[in-house]
Design a protein around this motif. Structure first.
Motif, PDB file in Angstrom:
ATOM      1  N   ALA A   1       0.832  -1.205   0.000  1.00  0.00           N
ATOM      2  CA  ALA A   1       0.000   0.000   0.000  1.00  0.00           C
ATOM      3  C   ALA A   1       0.867   1.256   0.000  1.00  0.00           C
ATOM      4  O   ALA A   1       0.596   2.216  -0.736  1.00  0.00           O
ATOM      5  CB  ALA A   1      -0.926  -0.002   1.214  1.00  0.00           C
ATOM      6  N   LEU A   2       1.915   1.260   0.806  1.00  0.00           N
ATOM      7  CA  LEU A   2       2.793   2.430   0.885  1.00  0.00           C
ATOM      8  C   LEU A   2       3.546   2.661  -0.420  1.00  0.00           C
ATOM      9  O   LEU A   2       3.724   3.800  -0.858  1.00  0.00           O
ATOM     10  CB  LEU A   2       3.770   2.256   2.041  1.00  0.00           C
ATOM     11  N   LEU A   3       3.960   1.568  -1.048  1.00  0.00           N
ATOM     12  CA  LEU A   3       4.650   1.689  -2.328  1.00  0.00           C
ATOM     13  C   LEU A   3       3.705   2.251  -3.387  1.00  0.00           C
ATOM     14  O   LEU A   3       4.097   3.109  -4.193  1.00  0.00           O
ATOM     15  CB  LEU A   3       5.177   0.323  -2.759  1.00  0.00           C
ATOM     16  N   ALA A   4       2.460   1.797  -3.380  1.00  0.00           N
ATOM     17  CA  ALA A   4       1.483   2.309  -4.340  1.00  0.00           C
ATOM     18  C   ALA A   4       1.260   3.802  -4.137  1.00  0.00           C
ATOM     19  O   ALA A   4       1.180   4.572  -5.100  1.00  0.00           O
ATOM     20  CB  ALA A   4       0.167   1.546  -4.204  1.00  0.00           C
ATOM     21  N   ARG A   5       1.158   4.233  -2.874  1.00  0.00           N
ATOM     22  CA  ARG A   5       0.950   5.659  -2.634  1.00  0.00           C
ATOM     23  C   ARG A   5       2.184   6.470  -3.017  1.00  0.00           C
ATOM     24  O   ARG A   5       2.069   7.591  -3.520  1.00  0.00           O
ATOM     25  CB  ARG A   5       0.569   5.928  -1.180  1.00  0.00           C
TER      26      ARG A   5
ATOM     27  N   ALA B   1       6.578  11.228  -1.303  1.00  0.00           N
ATOM     28  CA  ALA B   1       6.817   9.927  -1.938  1.00  0.00           C
ATOM     29  C   ALA B   1       8.020   9.239  -1.316  1.00  0.00           C
ATOM     30  O   ALA B   1       7.988   8.026  -1.042  1.00  0.00           O
ATOM     31  CB  ALA B   1       7.021  10.111  -3.434  1.00  0.00           C
ATOM     32  N   ALA B   2       9.089   9.998  -1.072  1.00  0.00           N
ATOM     33  CA  ALA B   2      10.286   9.412  -0.453  1.00  0.00           C
ATOM     34  C   ALA B   2       9.989   8.910   0.949  1.00  0.00           C
ATOM     35  O   ALA B   2      10.482   7.855   1.364  1.00  0.00           O
ATOM     36  CB  ALA B   2      11.407  10.447  -0.424  1.00  0.00           C
TER      37      ALA B   2
ATOM     38  N   ASP C   1       9.772   0.329   3.067  1.00  0.00           N
ATOM     39  CA  ASP C   1      10.944  -0.495   3.362  1.00  0.00           C
ATOM     40  C   ASP C   1      10.745  -1.219   4.687  1.00  0.00           C
ATOM     41  O   ASP C   1      10.987  -2.432   4.808  1.00  0.00           O
ATOM     42  CB  ASP C   1      12.181   0.394   3.415  1.00  0.00           C
ATOM     43  N   CYS C   2      10.268  -0.490   5.683  1.00  0.00           N
ATOM     44  CA  CYS C   2       9.982  -1.105   6.986  1.00  0.00           C
ATOM     45  C   CYS C   2       8.828  -2.096   6.887  1.00  0.00           C
ATOM     46  O   CYS C   2       8.744  -3.043   7.684  1.00  0.00           O
ATOM     47  CB  CYS C   2       9.640  -0.023   8.011  1.00  0.00           C
ATOM     48  N   GLY C   3       7.943  -1.875   5.911  1.00  0.00           N
ATOM     49  CA  GLY C   3       6.787  -2.758   5.738  1.00  0.00           C
ATOM     50  C   GLY C   3       7.065  -3.967   4.882  1.00  0.00           C
ATOM     51  O   GLY C   3       6.132  -4.714   4.544  1.00  0.00           O
ATOM     52  N   GLY C   4       8.319  -4.171   4.492  1.00  0.00           N
ATOM     53  CA  GLY C   4       8.682  -5.398   3.782  1.00  0.00           C
ATOM     54  C   GLY C   4       8.640  -5.318   2.277  1.00  0.00           C
ATOM     55  O   GLY C   4       8.671  -6.356   1.610  1.00  0.00           O
TER      56      GLY C   4
END
Length: 363
Positions: free
Chosen positions: A98-102, A115-116, A123-126
């Motif tokens: 989800a975080l990568l998508a956002r 975005a960064a 990264d922390c979310g795997g």
């Protein structure tokens, strides 16, 4: 200066027209599936999107919306993707997918710092390290940090296809004006393409064309844009840049032919602005005025909502078709505050010169 043909290696892909139809169908199908689980509703998202499958479907839909937004010039798709990404992260705040998508939606709208931050949390979310490095490289490249971006592209190389890596490096070298190395990498990327979708190759040809366009080789640029257009007939960026070449050569009727359908289907005001310029040049002053006013209103709307992404385009509009040097300078200053790139500085200097010319011409 002569650019190489983008057809040295010409992989066979799905018809671009069929691919666009399939893209619409994929988006509609995923949207229906998500709405059935309640993922499209803000209230229900907290429970429905918690499931890994729902997050994965939501992220896939976001990527497809961003792709369609790029291919067809639809800002509304970027905004829908950003809204859905906020919902996904609200429902699953520690989920790397989800975080990568956002992060991708925020980068698309040039909200690079946010975005960064999302990439760090992902990264922390795997989230996959190679994917994160590739996304970070995109952000650094947009900010003009080319050396750091190149290092990250190479770090991501292990987890990426050679097509992806060579294509990313080609674009990076192109932006640095290193056309010989960029050409070699564009060819390498084409050689290693193993997919059937026409979109990645159309994007590659478009980026190659943009390189030669910046270098002033309009024949090479046209060849690449035409290759992208053949691959995906409705590819908005290629059509728009072909129209820019026609405008620069004084072929105003040809520019109108390219731009009129594009301005009607795209909500990106750049096409309406260029159509206004072309129509004015062929004597259709009243129609040109209508498209100019439409572009001006739309730029004001987009700068209000997404200043990081549209201040530079709006500044260019007011310095040209919009004929308001003061407004152009204001937006160029705003853009320079967002990014200290060579292009942002050049726009600012151009705006200063335009304002000085207006001041000197005043009675």
């Amino acid at each position: 200066m002569t650019g190489a043909s983008p057809q040295v290696c010409d992989p066979v892909t799905t018809s671009g027209t069929i691919a666009v139809m399939n893209l619409h169908g994929q988006i509609d199908g995923l949207a229906v599936r998500l709405s059935r689980t309640g993922a499209g509703e803000a209230q229900a998202a907290r429970t429905a999107v918690a499931a890994h499958l729902a997050v994965a479907q939501g992220a896939a839909l976001i990527d497809l919306l961003n792709l369609r937004g790029h291919v067809l010039g639809r800002v509304a798709d970027y905004e829908q993707a950003a809204h859905l990404a906020d919902q996904l992260v609200q429902a699953a705040p520690e989920d790397g997918t989800a975080l990568l998508a956002r992060a991708r939606t925020r980068a698309t709208l040039h909200r690079f710092a946010e975005a960064a931050a999302d990439l760090g949390a992902a990264d922390c979310g795997g989230a996959d390290e190679a994917t994160l490095n590739a996304e970070r490289a995109v952000i650094l490249q947009a900010l003009g940090c080319h050396t750091d971006a190149m290092a990250l592209i190479h770090r991501a190389e292990v987890g990426q296809s050679r097509f992806t890596t060579a294509g990313a490096l080609a674009v990076l070298h192109a932006e640095r004006g290193q056309t010989t190395e960029a050409e070699r990498l564009f060819d390498e990327a084409r050689h290693h393409y193993q997919g059937t979708s026409p979109f990645p190759l159309a994007q590659l040809d478009f980026r190659r064309g943009a390189m030669w366009h910046r270098e002033g080789d309009l024949d090479a640029a046209r060849s690449c844009y035409e290759a992208a257009r053949r691959r995906v007939p409705g590819y908005a960026p290629a059509l728009g840049h072909l129209a820019e070449i026609e405008l620069s050569r004084g072929a105003f009727h040809a520019a109108v032919t390219l731009l009129r359908p594009l301005a009607r289907t795209s909500d990106d005001p750049e096409y309406a602005a260029h159509l206004a310029e072309a129509l004015h040049a062929v004597g259709r002053v009243h129609e040109a005025k209508q498209w100019r006013e439409r572009a001006a209103a739309r730029y004001d709307e987009l700068v209000s909502r997404h200043p990081e992404a549209y201040a530079d385009h709006a500044a260019d509009f007011w310095l040209t078709v919009g004929a308001d040097a003061d407004r152009g300078l204001q937006l160029a200053v705003q853009n320079l505050a967002f990014r200290q790139t060579a292009r942002a500085h050049a726009l600012f200097q151009r705006a200063l010169l335009a304002q000085n010319r207006v001041a000197q011409a005043a009675p």
